[in-house]
Design a protein around this motif. Structure first.
Motif, mmCIF file in Angstrom:
data_model
loop_
_atom_site.group_PDB
_atom_site.id
_atom_site.type_symbol
_atom_site.label_atom_id
_atom_site.label_comp_id
_atom_site.label_asym_id
_atom_site.label_seq_id
_atom_site.Cartn_x
_atom_site.Cartn_y
_atom_site.Cartn_z
ATOM 1 N N SER A 135 -7.969 2.810 -5.407
ATOM 2 C CA SER A 135 -6.981 2.574 -6.472
ATOM 3 C C SER A 135 -5.581 2.420 -5.893
ATOM 4 N N LEU A 136 -5.271 3.182 -4.865
ATOM 5 C CA LEU A 136 -3.962 3.069 -4.236
ATOM 6 C C LEU A 136 -3.776 1.676 -3.617
ATOM 7 N N VAL A 137 -4.800 1.181 -2.954
ATOM 8 C CA VAL A 137 -4.706 -0.139 -2.312
ATOM 9 C C VAL A 137 -4.630 -1.243 -3.358
ATOM 10 N N THR A 138 -5.527 -1.223 -4.336
ATOM 11 C CA THR A 138 -5.545 -2.292 -5.339
ATOM 12 C C THR A 138 -4.304 -2.263 -6.225
ATOM 13 N N VAL B 287 2.476 -6.107 -5.923
ATOM 14 C CA VAL B 287 3.067 -7.092 -5.003
ATOM 15 C C VAL B 287 2.776 -8.511 -5.486
ATOM 16 N N ALA B 288 1.565 -8.757 -5.991
ATOM 17 C CA ALA B 288 1.166 -10.123 -6.355
ATOM 18 C C ALA B 288 1.597 -10.518 -7.750
ATOM 19 N N SER B 289 1.681 -9.575 -8.676
ATOM 20 C CA SER B 289 1.933 -9.910 -10.075
ATOM 21 C C SER B 289 3.425 -9.956 -10.371
ATOM 22 N N VAL C 188 4.045 7.725 -3.649
ATOM 23 C CA VAL C 188 5.506 7.791 -3.808
ATOM 24 C C VAL C 188 6.199 7.027 -2.680
ATOM 25 N N ILE C 189 5.681 7.164 -1.467
ATOM 26 C CA ILE C 189 6.315 6.471 -0.332
ATOM 27 C C ILE C 189 6.217 4.958 -0.491
ATOM 28 N N CYS C 190 5.055 4.468 -0.862
ATOM 29 C CA CYS C 190 4.890 3.016 -1.025
ATOM 30 C C CYS C 190 5.759 2.489 -2.157
ATOM 31 N N VAL D 12 -2.043 14.078 0.032
ATOM 32 C CA VAL D 12 -1.794 12.951 0.940
ATOM 33 C C VAL D 12 -1.716 11.643 0.155
ATOM 34 N N LEU D 13 -2.657 11.407 -0.746
ATOM 35 C CA LEU D 13 -2.649 10.171 -1.527
ATOM 36 C C LEU D 13 -1.447 10.111 -2.459
#
Length: 379
Positions: A72-75, A81-83, A117-119, A111-112
């Motif tokens: 979920s974090l990756v998607t 980024v894409a939308s 928050v960092i991303c 960690v997740l």
């Protein structure tokens, strides 16, 4: 027909969670298909594919929480980024983080959550105008709150399971104590009576026959008490035992069975009031175990059983139980065997105490104090 097993109900809840989150995220993302059309259709299709993938993965979150949260974090990152028309897909990621913490994986959840928050903060620094400092602060609060709530839920469920396990252990200990007292007492009497019958059968057939009759009576009492004790283990659809728990009114029969085994027992029961059921049962079992120890270990000629009512603390009443024999004082060394430990546990469970050891005038003395008013009686 029933409503399905636990596995089916669990999968229904998983599907309901994934479907509910998908509905909320879809409603918040309708601006990508209804409106001016600020982005090419391929990017819109990609965005909706990421939405379906992220929300659909929640169906497996209960069984694979860390993997689903990482996906979920990756998607979610790819989606934002894409939308061009940002929707509420972050909701699915926050729900996934909650499920990781609720599953007991606190370190993975932290960690997740930190990566989330960092991303997001990195995107803000790179010029994402949709997420300002206030929004980032609010997002951090939501992430921390959901991870904390998930861990609180996990801790509560773990506490309830531990409490249930301890309650089951205490119940097993109580049943084991009852079985020890019932079986040990009756088998000891049967053993003594059988020895008497074998020893005197040829020299005094009448007395041998009386001993055999006593064995029959004792074994019948043993089976009756054993059925009543094991009745708590019956299934819900089986007939429950109807015999009441033994109390002070059964001490006469108990003393009589000890006399039939060859013991000279003097009984004095002067309780001024009917005690609570659990107090009467504890008194009965303490006398029973004491007589068992005398018949099994002590070379005693006489035994005196005294049960009387006392004022107790604050005038609430208590039972005072004494079993004294005139043996050599070696009925059972204090602290050895499970019999004395079981008696002490019975007294302690009622807020009382029990002592056992050599009597002041020789022999062996068991003395117990069983209060009427305590936490068990209150319940």
């Amino acid at each position: 027909m029933g409503g399905g097993g636990p596995l089916q109900r669990g999968r229904f809840r998983d599907a309901a969670l994934a479907g509910g989150v998908l509905l909320v995220v879809s409603v918040s993302s309708l601006n990508s298909v209804i409106g001016a059309g600020d982005e090419p259709w391929p990017r819109t299709v990609l965005g909706w594919a990421l939405i379906l993938l992220t929300c659909g993965a929640l169906y497996f979150a209960r069984r694979h929480p860390v993997a689903v949260a990482a996906l979920s974090l990756v998607t979610t990152g790819l989606y934002y980024v894409a939308s061009v028309n940002d929707g509420g897909l972050m909701i699915a990621l926050i729900v996934a983080l909650y499920l990781v913490a609720a599953g007991g994986r606190l370190q993975a959840a932290v960690v997740l959550a930190a990566l989330t928050v960092i991303c997001t903060g990195t995107g803000t620094l790179l010029g994402n105008e949709d997420v300002n400092g206030v929004a980032l602060f609010m997002l951090t609060g939501w992430v921390v709150a959901m991870v904390a709530l998930g861990w609180v839920r996990h801790s509560r469920l773990a506490y309830l399971k531990e409490a249930e396990r301890r309650a089951a252990g205490e119940e097993r200990l109580r049943i084991a104590r009852e079985l020890h007292d019932v079986v040990g007492h009756h088998l000891s009497l049967i053993n003594v009576q059988a020895g008497t019958s074998l020893h005197r059968f040829h020299r005094d057939p009448a007395q041998g026959e009386a001993a055999l009759a006593a064995i029959k009576e004792t074994s019948r009492d043993a089976l009756r008490d054993l059925r009543a004790t094991l009745g708590v283990l019956r299934q819900a659809d089986e007939e429950a035992p109807t015999a009441p728990s033994p109390g002070l009114d059964a001490l006469g029969d108990l003393i009589g069975s000890a006399r039939s085994a060859g013991l000279t027992v003097h009984g004095r029961v002067t309780a001024a009031a009917d005690p609570p059921t659990e107090v009467g049962l504890a008194a009965y079992r303490i006398v029973q175990e004491s007589l068992t120890n005398v018949s099994r270990h002590a070379a005693a000629a006489e035994v005196t059983v005294t049960v009387e009512h006392g004022p107790g603390e604050h005038g609430r009443g208590e039972l005072l139980v004494e079993v004294a024999d005139d043996g050599p004082g070696q009925a059972a060394a204090p602290g050895t065997g499970s019999g004395l430990d079981g008696m002490r546990e019975r007294a302690r469970a009622l807020g009382g105490e029990l002592t056992a050891g050599p009597g002041p005038h020789g022999g062996f003395l068991v003395r117990a104090r069983l209060p009427y008013r305590n936490e068990v009686s209150a319940r």
